[in-house]
Design an enzyme around this catalytic site. Structure first.
Site, PDB file in Angstrom:
ATOM      1  N   ASP A   1      -0.113   5.327   0.808  1.00 14.06           N
ATOM      2  CA  ASP A   1      -0.196   6.195   1.974  1.00 14.06           C
ATOM      3  C   ASP A   1      -0.355   5.417   3.355  1.00 14.06           C
ATOM      4  O   ASP A   1      -1.187   4.622   3.462  1.00 14.06           O
ATOM      5  CB  ASP A   1      -1.464   6.999   1.731  1.00 14.06           C
ATOM      6  CG  ASP A   1      -1.459   7.685   0.220  1.00 14.06           C
ATOM      7  OD1 ASP A   1      -0.308   7.893  -0.273  1.00 14.06           O
ATOM      8  OD2 ASP A   1      -2.205   8.222  -0.566  1.00 14.06           O
TER       9      ASP A   1
ATOM     10  N   ASP B   1       0.888  -1.151   0.115  1.00 17.09           N
ATOM     11  CA  ASP B   1      -0.033  -0.050   0.114  1.00 17.09           C
ATOM     12  C   ASP B   1       0.860   1.414  -0.185  1.00 17.09           C
ATOM     13  O   ASP B   1       2.090   1.200   0.438  1.00 17.09           O
ATOM     14  CB  ASP B   1      -0.808  -0.076   1.174  1.00 17.09           C
ATOM     15  CG  ASP B   1      -1.575   1.156   1.328  1.00 17.09           C
ATOM     16  OD1 ASP B   1      -2.347   1.580   0.601  1.00 17.09           O
ATOM     17  OD2 ASP B   1      -1.469   1.715   2.668  1.00 17.09           O
TER      18      ASP B   1
HETATM   19 MG    MG Z   1      -2.951   3.045   3.582  1.00 16.60          MG
END
Ligand code: MG
Ligand code: ZN
Length: 195
Positions: free
Chosen positions: A11, A9
């Site tokens: 952010d 992932d």
């Molecule tokens: Mg995230």
């Protein structure tokens, strides 16, 4: 032979989650992320970013700006001697005012779409792979592509840990951050005889 990958992932996992960043200026990469990706790559695994970017469908960020962010992000990692094998994003938003992005899609995490596409493009066996993220949907995405789901406690990680517990979902590992997650993966790989 198919490859193994670490899906990651963006952010809250690689960089601070500031919520819908619309330019590279506001992307703040965690200082240990470079070493984490380097360890993953050195172990012979692919590093692939999987990111929901509904900010596009919401009209908060333009798609070309997202491409610019990802190009600069990759450049920054290259300056540290390492790069990503792929960056996949979902631009969709169910209530988008733009027809192009208004979609209940198969790619928004936790749906497995981006993982399936990456697996096809990069010849990955997702069942021998890992998914690292800070949100429940990251872990569910990992489960949906049959990869080992790893939770990091950065970003929304602490909240997610509680939610996962309530949902009865057990991560393969809970790491304080991306570097710890990468180190755990390397240990697993050492314990697995090469096939
Ligand atoms: Mg995230
Ligand atoms: Zn999508």
């Amino acid at each position: 032979m198919k490859k193994k990958a670490v899906f990651i992932d963006r952010d809250g996992t690689i960089n601070i989650d500031v919520g819908y960043p619309s330019s590279y200026d506001v992307i703040d990469i965690y200082p240990y992320s470079f070493e984490a990706i380097k360890k993953i790559k050195d172990a012979g695994l692919l590093a692939v970013i999987i990111t929901n970017q509904s900010g596009i469908g919401r009209g908060i960020i333009e798609e070309k700006n997202l491409h610019d962010i990802h190009a600069k992000l990759n450049e920054e990692f290259k300056r540290h001697g390492v790069s990503f094998d792929g960056i996949y994003y979902c631009p969709h938003y169910v209530f988008s005012k733009m027809e192009k992005f208004k979609k209940k899609c198969a790619c928004r995490k936790p749906n497995p779409g981006m993982g399936k596409r990456a697996a096809e493009d990069l010849k990955i066996d997702t069942s021998l792979s890992y998914m690292i993220g800070d949100k429940v949907e990251d872990l569910l995405f990992g489960i949906n592509i049959n990869a080992a789901p790893i939770l990091v406690l950065t970003g929304y990680g602490q909240e997610s840990k509680k939610k996962l517990k309530d949902m009865g979902i057990q991560p393969a590992f809970v790491a304080n951050n991306l570097l710890e997650a990468a180190e755990w993966i390397i240990e697993q790989e050492k314990a697995t005889p090469a096939s």
